[in-house]
Write an enzyme that holds these catalytic residues in place. Structure first.
Site, PDB file in Angstrom:
ATOM      1  CD  GLU A 156       7.753  -9.639  -6.027  1.00  0.00           C
ATOM      2  OE1 GLU A 156       6.609  -9.214  -5.845  1.00  0.00           O
ATOM      3  OE2 GLU A 156       8.398  -9.386  -7.077  1.00  0.00           O
ATOM      4  CG  ASP A 209      -0.059  -2.699  -1.259  1.00  0.00           C
ATOM      5  OD1 ASP A 209       0.938  -3.188  -1.679  1.00  0.00           O
ATOM      6  OD2 ASP A 209      -0.895  -2.306  -2.036  1.00  0.00           O
TER       7      ASP A 209
HETATM    8  N1  SAH Z   1       9.573  -0.302  -2.498  1.00  0.00           N
HETATM    9  C1  SAH Z   1      10.091  -0.557  -3.825  1.00  0.00           C
HETATM   10  C2  SAH Z   1       9.070  -0.256  -4.900  1.00  0.00           C
HETATM   11  C3  SAH Z   1       7.954  -1.266  -4.895  1.00  0.00           C
HETATM   12  S1  SAH Z   1       6.897  -1.088  -6.291  1.00  0.00           S
HETATM   13  C4  SAH Z   1      11.346   0.304  -4.039  1.00  0.00           C
HETATM   14  O1  SAH Z   1      11.460   1.342  -3.416  1.00  0.00           O
HETATM   15  O2  SAH Z   1      12.197  -0.108  -4.842  1.00  0.00           O
HETATM   16  C5  SAH Z   1       5.705  -2.338  -5.916  1.00  0.00           C
HETATM   17  C6  SAH Z   1       6.017  -3.756  -6.383  1.00  0.00           C
HETATM   18  O3  SAH Z   1       5.087  -4.653  -5.799  1.00  0.00           O
HETATM   19  C7  SAH Z   1       5.826  -3.960  -7.887  1.00  0.00           C
HETATM   20  O4  SAH Z   1       6.710  -4.960  -8.348  1.00  0.00           O
HETATM   21  C8  SAH Z   1       4.351  -4.389  -8.014  1.00  0.00           C
HETATM   22  O5  SAH Z   1       4.179  -5.438  -8.929  1.00  0.00           O
HETATM   23  C9  SAH Z   1       3.932  -4.855  -6.628  1.00  0.00           C
HETATM   24  N2  SAH Z   1       2.836  -4.096  -5.968  1.00  0.00           N
HETATM   25  C10 SAH Z   1       2.440  -4.350  -4.701  1.00  0.00           C
HETATM   26  N3  SAH Z   1       1.469  -3.480  -4.331  1.00  0.00           N
HETATM   27  C11 SAH Z   1       1.246  -2.659  -5.384  1.00  0.00           C
HETATM   28  C12 SAH Z   1       0.373  -1.542  -5.576  1.00  0.00           C
HETATM   29  N4  SAH Z   1      -0.400  -1.080  -4.621  1.00  0.00           N
HETATM   30  N5  SAH Z   1       0.404  -0.915  -6.788  1.00  0.00           N
HETATM   31  C13 SAH Z   1       1.224  -1.381  -7.783  1.00  0.00           C
HETATM   32  N6  SAH Z   1       2.077  -2.411  -7.618  1.00  0.00           N
HETATM   33  C14 SAH Z   1       2.108  -3.059  -6.440  1.00  0.00           C
END
Ligand code: SAH
Length: 233
Positions: free
Chosen positions: A12, A196
């Site tokens: 980000e 998403d």
């Molecule tokens: N793929 C990453 C985890 C991502 S968690 C890993 O494996 O390390 C998701 C991140 O994007 C968080 O920082 C949150 O703020 C944001 N985010 C995007 N979509 C989200 C959703 N559906 N629910 C919660 N957070 C979401």
């Protein structure tokens, strides 16, 4: 002026570091802070790591240690409202913590005594964001963001967030940054581009669109910073 820009994940803030170019680095509390001298001002950029605790620490460090006078969050979120599509950009009007639950004592969901369910973002910064959007012909949506330490990937949980918090988008850091800035009286705004739809396919969509959506938010934030510095607010 000192402006802090926070993302949750490295992806980000990468576009912002590319845009601004040269920076100095500082380490504090497990974060790297990238400091950029820009137009007689200083911009501090950091990714906090995922979740409310990490982002609260980063926001506190930006304000109390580095002296940031405005905080901008740039990142991605899951869209809950049907018109929030992947790549859309939004600002939060207010934020809440959807995983706070002491209802056993008769409190409303999301409520902590001596605090409030929703924290509003700064009206002046949001107005500037609307002006920037108009100037750059960008569609900037607005809505309520619910934050919690959970990646939301189910239709059922999505519905629960809409029903209980009237939430339009969900993520994992905004509300904690909001609480810190509100309590320390620092104006802040939260930009999120949709990665998403927080449904059964959210994980796949997130992986596919993290980079492109993060870039949408970062590009806008760059224009926002330019405008802020031009008007000297
Ligand atoms: N793929 C990453 C985890 C991502 S968690 C890993 O494996 O390390 C998701 C991140 O994007 C968080 O920082 C949150 O703020 C944001 N985010 C995007 N979509 C989200 C959703 N559906 N629910 C919660 N957070 C979401």
């Amino acid at each position: 002026m000192k402006i802090g820009i926070i993302g949750a994940m490295r992806e980000e803030i990468t576009p912002l570091l590319e845009i601004f170019g040269k920076y100095e680095e500082f380490s504090l509390g497990g974060n790297r802070f990238y400091c950029i001298s820009y137009k007689d001002s200083q911009i501090f950029i950091a990714y906090s790591k995922i979740g409310k605790v990490h982002s609260a620490l980063t926001a506190s460090s930006m304000i109390l240690h580095f002296g940031c006078e405005k905080i901008i969050f740039s990142g991605v979120a899951g869209g809950l409202r049907s018109d929030l599509k992947v790549g859309d950009l939004m600002i939060a009007t207010k934020l809440c913590q959807h995983d706070v639950d002491i209802t056993a004592f008769g409190h409303p969901l999301g409520f902590i005594p001596e605090s409030k369910v929703y924290v509003e973002t700064d009206a002046e910064l949001n107005d500037i964001a609307r002006t920037v959007a108009k100037k750059h012909d960008t569609l900037l949506k607005e809505g309520i963001i619910a934050s919690g330490d959970q990646f939301i990937a189910s239709g059922q949980k999505k519905q629960w967030l809409i029903e209980n918090f009237s939430a339009d988008a969900v993520e994992m850091e905004g509300a904690s940054v909001a609480v810190v800035c509100d309590l320390l009286n620092v104006p802040f705004c939260i930009f999120r581009s949709i990665s998403d739809s927080a449904d059964g396919e959210a994980d796949v969509s997130f992986d596919e669109f993290l980079d492109s959506s993060a870039r949408v938010s970062a590009n806008f934030v760059k224009n926002m910073v330019d405008t802020l510095l031009n008007i000297g607010k």
